[in-house]
Enzyme design. Structure first.
Site, PDB file in Angstrom:
ATOM      1  N   PRO A 127      41.435  54.113  26.944  1.00 61.17           N
ATOM      2  CA  PRO A 127      42.210  54.121  25.678  1.00 61.17           C
ATOM      3  C   PRO A 127      41.951  53.281  24.590  1.00 61.17           C
ATOM      4  O   PRO A 127      40.802  52.506  24.818  1.00 61.17           O
ATOM      5  CB  PRO A 127      43.569  53.912  26.315  1.00 61.17           C
ATOM      6  CG  PRO A 127      43.276  53.306  27.581  1.00 61.17           C
ATOM      7  CD  PRO A 127      41.732  53.845  28.199  1.00 61.17           C
ATOM      8  N   THR A 130      40.930  48.528  23.874  1.00 62.88           N
ATOM      9  CA  THR A 130      40.810  48.019  25.278  1.00 62.88           C
ATOM     10  C   THR A 130      39.547  47.099  25.157  1.00 62.88           C
ATOM     11  O   THR A 130      39.445  46.557  26.666  1.00 62.88           O
ATOM     12  CB  THR A 130      40.750  49.103  26.323  1.00 62.88           C
ATOM     13  OG1 THR A 130      39.888  50.046  26.062  1.00 62.88           O
ATOM     14  CG2 THR A 130      42.155  49.670  26.586  1.00 62.88           C
ATOM     15  N   GLY A 131      39.098  46.975  24.109  1.00 65.35           N
ATOM     16  CA  GLY A 131      37.714  45.930  24.205  1.00 65.35           C
ATOM     17  C   GLY A 131      36.360  46.656  24.527  1.00 65.35           C
ATOM     18  O   GLY A 131      35.516  46.032  24.686  1.00 65.35           O
ATOM     19  N   LYS A 132      36.291  47.800  23.995  1.00 61.38           N
ATOM     20  CA  LYS A 132      35.125  48.476  24.334  1.00 61.38           C
ATOM     21  C   LYS A 132      33.951  48.092  23.287  1.00 61.38           C
ATOM     22  O   LYS A 132      32.933  47.648  23.518  1.00 61.38           O
ATOM     23  CB  LYS A 132      35.041  50.277  24.085  1.00 61.38           C
ATOM     24  CG  LYS A 132      36.062  50.755  25.062  1.00 61.38           C
ATOM     25  CD  LYS A 132      36.062  51.961  24.981  1.00 61.38           C
ATOM     26  CE  LYS A 132      36.869  52.775  23.985  1.00 61.38           C
ATOM     27  NZ  LYS A 132      38.442  52.343  23.984  1.00 61.38           N
ATOM     28  N   THR A 133      34.220  47.947  21.858  1.00 56.98           N
ATOM     29  CA  THR A 133      33.485  47.371  20.944  1.00 56.98           C
ATOM     30  C   THR A 133      33.273  45.985  21.151  1.00 56.98           C
ATOM     31  O   THR A 133      32.023  45.383  21.208  1.00 56.98           O
ATOM     32  CB  THR A 133      34.098  47.657  19.475  1.00 56.98           C
ATOM     33  OG1 THR A 133      34.629  48.644  19.566  1.00 56.98           O
ATOM     34  CG2 THR A 133      33.110  47.271  18.385  1.00 56.98           C
ATOM     35  N   GLU A 346      71.802  54.781  22.425  1.00 55.07           N
ATOM     36  CA  GLU A 346      71.003  53.685  23.086  1.00 55.07           C
ATOM     37  C   GLU A 346      71.786  53.267  24.194  1.00 55.07           C
ATOM     38  O   GLU A 346      71.017  52.612  25.327  1.00 55.07           O
ATOM     39  CB  GLU A 346      70.742  52.541  21.795  1.00 55.07           C
ATOM     40  CG  GLU A 346      69.987  52.875  20.618  1.00 55.07           C
ATOM     41  CD  GLU A 346      68.787  53.389  20.923  1.00 55.07           C
ATOM     42  OE1 GLU A 346      68.136  53.257  21.938  1.00 55.07           O
ATOM     43  OE2 GLU A 346      68.277  54.440  20.189  1.00 55.07           O
ATOM     44  N   HIS A 349      70.652  55.270  26.961  1.00 54.58           N
ATOM     45  CA  HIS A 349      69.359  54.755  27.651  1.00 54.58           C
ATOM     46  C   HIS A 349      69.514  53.592  28.527  1.00 54.58           C
ATOM     47  O   HIS A 349      68.916  53.676  29.586  1.00 54.58           O
ATOM     48  CB  HIS A 349      68.481  54.712  26.564  1.00 54.58           C
ATOM     49  CG  HIS A 349      67.742  55.637  25.749  1.00 54.58           C
ATOM     50  ND1 HIS A 349      67.142  56.888  26.407  1.00 54.58           N
ATOM     51  CD2 HIS A 349      67.769  56.020  24.646  1.00 54.58           C
ATOM     52  CE1 HIS A 349      66.802  57.752  25.507  1.00 54.58           C
ATOM     53  NE2 HIS A 349      67.110  57.252  24.460  1.00 54.58           N
ATOM     54  N   ASP A 420      62.277  61.110  22.217  1.00 57.03           N
ATOM     55  CA  ASP A 420      62.757  61.519  23.694  1.00 57.03           C
ATOM     56  C   ASP A 420      62.246  62.757  24.624  1.00 57.03           C
ATOM     57  O   ASP A 420      61.607  62.617  25.518  1.00 57.03           O
ATOM     58  CB  ASP A 420      64.201  61.093  24.073  1.00 57.03           C
ATOM     59  CG  ASP A 420      64.563  59.902  23.446  1.00 57.03           C
ATOM     60  OD1 ASP A 420      63.821  58.793  23.338  1.00 57.03           O
ATOM     61  OD2 ASP A 420      65.904  59.724  23.158  1.00 57.03           O
TER      62      ASP A 420
HETATM   63  P1  ATP Z   1      38.515  51.987  20.041  1.00 53.60           P
HETATM   64  O1  ATP Z   1      38.544  52.687  21.194  1.00 53.60           O
HETATM   65  O2  ATP Z   1      39.862  52.132  19.158  1.00 53.60           O
HETATM   66  O3  ATP Z   1      37.502  51.755  19.212  1.00 53.60           O
HETATM   67  P2  ATP Z   1      37.979  49.490  21.332  1.00 53.60           P
HETATM   68  O4  ATP Z   1      38.225  49.472  22.793  1.00 53.60           O
HETATM   69  O5  ATP Z   1      36.679  49.429  21.062  1.00 53.60           O
HETATM   70  O6  ATP Z   1      38.971  50.491  20.545  1.00 53.60           O
HETATM   71  P3  ATP Z   1      37.986  46.814  20.443  1.00 53.60           P
HETATM   72  O7  ATP Z   1      37.793  47.086  18.874  1.00 53.60           O
HETATM   73  O8  ATP Z   1      36.911  46.344  21.164  1.00 53.60           O
HETATM   74  O9  ATP Z   1      38.649  47.994  21.043  1.00 53.60           O
HETATM   75  O10 ATP Z   1      39.265  45.605  20.456  1.00 53.60           O
HETATM   76  C1  ATP Z   1      40.153  45.575  19.422  1.00 53.60           C
HETATM   77  C2  ATP Z   1      40.329  43.844  19.497  1.00 53.60           C
HETATM   78  O11 ATP Z   1      41.306  43.727  20.353  1.00 53.60           O
HETATM   79  C3  ATP Z   1      39.238  43.081  19.737  1.00 53.60           C
HETATM   80  O12 ATP Z   1      38.522  42.628  18.653  1.00 53.60           O
HETATM   81  C4  ATP Z   1      39.956  41.786  20.366  1.00 53.60           C
HETATM   82  O13 ATP Z   1      40.649  40.973  19.292  1.00 53.60           O
HETATM   83  C5  ATP Z   1      41.036  42.615  21.252  1.00 53.60           C
HETATM   84  N1  ATP Z   1      40.817  42.656  22.568  1.00 53.60           N
HETATM   85  C6  ATP Z   1      40.645  43.798  23.035  1.00 53.60           C
HETATM   86  N2  ATP Z   1      40.389  43.871  24.541  1.00 53.60           N
HETATM   87  C7  ATP Z   1      40.300  42.380  24.842  1.00 53.60           C
HETATM   88  C8  ATP Z   1      39.643  41.666  25.611  1.00 53.60           C
HETATM   89  N3  ATP Z   1      39.527  41.986  26.890  1.00 53.60           N
HETATM   90  N4  ATP Z   1      39.697  40.211  25.584  1.00 53.60           N
HETATM   91  C9  ATP Z   1      39.739  39.729  24.316  1.00 53.60           C
HETATM   92  N5  ATP Z   1      40.136  40.314  23.357  1.00 53.60           N
HETATM   93  C10 ATP Z   1      40.332  41.636  23.479  1.00 53.60           C
END
Ligand code: ATP
Length: 518
Positions: A127, A130-133, A346, A349, A420
């Site tokens: 998704p 999640t920190g891929k970049t 609300e 819910h 919803d």
């Molecule tokens: P997309 O799929 O939308 O490109 P992505 O998975 O590449 O998103 P990133 O761009 O790596 O997501 O994450 C965005 C920001 O979220 C990062 O710059 C960081 O600040 C924060 N972040 C996400 N995951 C982590 C983590 N595991 N540890 C620390 N910071 C995180």
């Protein structure tokens, strides 16, 4: 661009001169008496040529090289990121998995001597946010490599060949700057399954990417990392061994990882000593790392706005609400009748959520935020990876309880349940099509089956939503006195927290109905 401007100036000058010469041919103008007919024709001809040339500059092909040259000058993608694994919170098993790649980049000779082929392509999927970049940058940081960033959408051009040319340029650059990491974000923009009616621009770009992946040899230490939210869309050829053959799923963080991410993002922020990061990690189930980073930043902004020296729990709670529910509207123009409907909706819910114990209700509010006129802030007690059929049904009942409350109290329904209904239908659809939780049987239905049997499937989805809606109505009717109490308190205070909700339940608990069945 420069050429374009010069031609435009020349054209304007030529046009003005031509007009003057036209006027002069009818009425002599001082200083232009010596102009001959040949001069006049020459000026007009040059102006016409300039006009045609200017037109051709404005039409396509000439733009293509200029776009490529802009790309060549673009230094955004050439970077040695100052990011290391320390900056990536959680994801320990993934960091471990990447350690081998890092070792190869640092000690490539060792592997080459052994004749080992090192993975060229790694694919991160999962998704958004999640920190891929971040992880790809950290790999570059750990290996002191150049980080060349490209987004898949940058390669998508309407001019055939431009995307392919960009791919070539990117790989050339990576080889020149070896050791390097090429990171292609949103790789699905170019890597989706190819069509039968091939040969369009996108296919050419993908073909070029495949050629480049096959092309670079072990002399260059170049690793390509792709990222996508949709692995299922990618062309098989891209995922073949020797190309992007290592797939790493990066999902939303669990509780300990959320805690670590919040710690990383509050490291340089002044925090009130009483703040409990663990408690915030608990309240943020299902949020991505990017959303958590955003919460930490929002909390700091709110603290500045409140003239605080430190960030306290108050700012953190407000930041979570801001990120989860949207921006609070300052002067909402909501009619009293609508406000009453929202309070009942609300309350419905919150009531059902508490009875069925689906989630912990943190807050109920009828202060509009984002597009919602009211909301219930709730979070599950723990991270869940498996849900039972009953739990899924309870989720749907809770989602439909807002509409059910409107139906029971006002005997009519409003448009307020749109979101919803869509969420409830999504869960019901997944139960039927993906989880085998319907009379259609224990099988996952593929897209083709769904397409040709949608009427049958819809009957099953509708059966689930009808059944659960009926249950929601029953629960509301059985606890209508509590529903009224919650709604009245909302009308009075606009917001109720979890303690107050508990109290309403405690004060209005009725003894269970006697069971006369023998
Ligand atoms: P997309 O799929 O939308 O490109 P992505 O998975 O590449 O998103 P990133 O761009 O790596 O997501 O994450 C965005 C920001 O979220 C990062 O710059 C960081 O600040 C924060 N972040 C996400 N995951 C982590 C983590 N595991 N540890 C620390 N910071 C995180």
């Amino acid at each position: 661009m420069k050429k374009h401007t010069i031609v435009l100036f020349a054209l304007v000058f030529g046009t003005i001169t031509s007009l003057l010469l036209i006027v002069q041919s009818f009425r002599p103008i001082d200083g232009l008496e010596s102009i001959t007919s040949t001069d006049r024709i020459a000026v007009w001809a040059i102006t016409v040529i300039l006009f045609i040339y200017y037109k051709s500059l404005n039409s396509k092909p000439q733009l293509v090289p200029s776009m490529i040259s802009i790309e060549k000058e673009n230094s955004r993608d050439k970077d040695k990121p100052g990011v290391s694994f320390k900056d990536v919170a959680g994801l320990d098993e993934i960091k471990e998995e990447l350690q081998e790649t890092i070792d190869f980049m640092i000690n490539s000779e060792k592997y080459k001597r052994m004749g080992a082929k090192i993975p060229k392509g790694i694919l991160f999927h999962g998704p958004p946010g999640t920190g891929k970049t971040l992880l790809a940058k950290a790999v570059a940081g750990e290996t002191n490599s150049s980080f060349l960033y490209a987004s898949g959408s940058e390669f998508v051009e309407k001019y055939v060949g431009v995307g392919a040319k960009r791919v070539r340029t990117l790989f050339e650059k990576a080889k020149k700057e070896s050791p390097s990491i090429i990171f292609i974000d949103e790789i699905d923009a170019i890597g989706t399954k190819r069509n039968q009616d091939s040969n369009n621009e996108k296919d050419q770009t993908l073909n070029q990417l495949l050629v480049e992946l096959d092309g670079f040899n072990t002399d260059e230490t170049v690793i390509v990392i792709g990222a996508t939210n949709r692995l299922d869309l990618l062309d098989e050829a891209l995922l073949r061994p020797g190309r992007f053959d290592r797939h790493i799923y990066i999902g939303n963080p669990n509780m300990p990882a959320r805690e670590k991410i919040l710690e990383v993002h509050t490291k340089n922020k002044p925090l009130d000593g009483k703040i409990d990061i663990k408690a915030f990690a608990k309240k943020t189930t299902g949020l991505s790392g990017a959303q958590l980073a955003n919460i930490a930043n929002e909390a700091a902004i709110i603290a500045v706005r409140n003239n605080k020296k430190e960030i306290s729990t108050l700012e953190f709670d407000a930041a979570i609400e801001r990120v989860v529910a949207g921006l609070e509207l300052k002067n909402p123009n909501v009619l009293l009748k609508e406000k009453k409907t929202v309070a009942i909706h609300e309350a419905g819910h919150a009531l059902v959520s508490k009875i069925l114990d689906t989630d912990t209700v943190q807050k109920i509010s009828i202060i509009p935020r984002g597009q919602a006129l009211g909301y219930v802030l709730k979070y599950p007690d723990e991270d869940r990876y498996l849900l039972t059929e009953k739990e899924l049904e309870n989720k749907i009942i809770t989602l439909l309880a807002g509409r059910a409350a409107e139906q029971v109290i006002f005997k009519e329904i409003t448009t307020g349940a749109k979101d919803d209904l869509s969420k409830a239908t999504d869960i019901a659809r997944a139960m039927v099509c993906s989880y085998g939780m319907s009379p259609l049987g224990t099988l996952a239905l593929d897209e083709l089956y769904i397409k040709y049997n949608y009427d049958t499937i819809r009957i099953e989805i509708k059966d689930i939503t009808d059944r659960t809606y009926k249950k929601a109505i029953e629960l509301i009717e059985d606890h209508i006195h509590i529903l009224h109490k919650i709604a009245d308190r909302l009308m009075e205070k606009e917001t109720i927290d979890s303690e107050e909700l508990d109290l309403i339940f405690k004060e209005n608990k009725r003894p269970p109905k006697p069971n006369f069945a023998l």
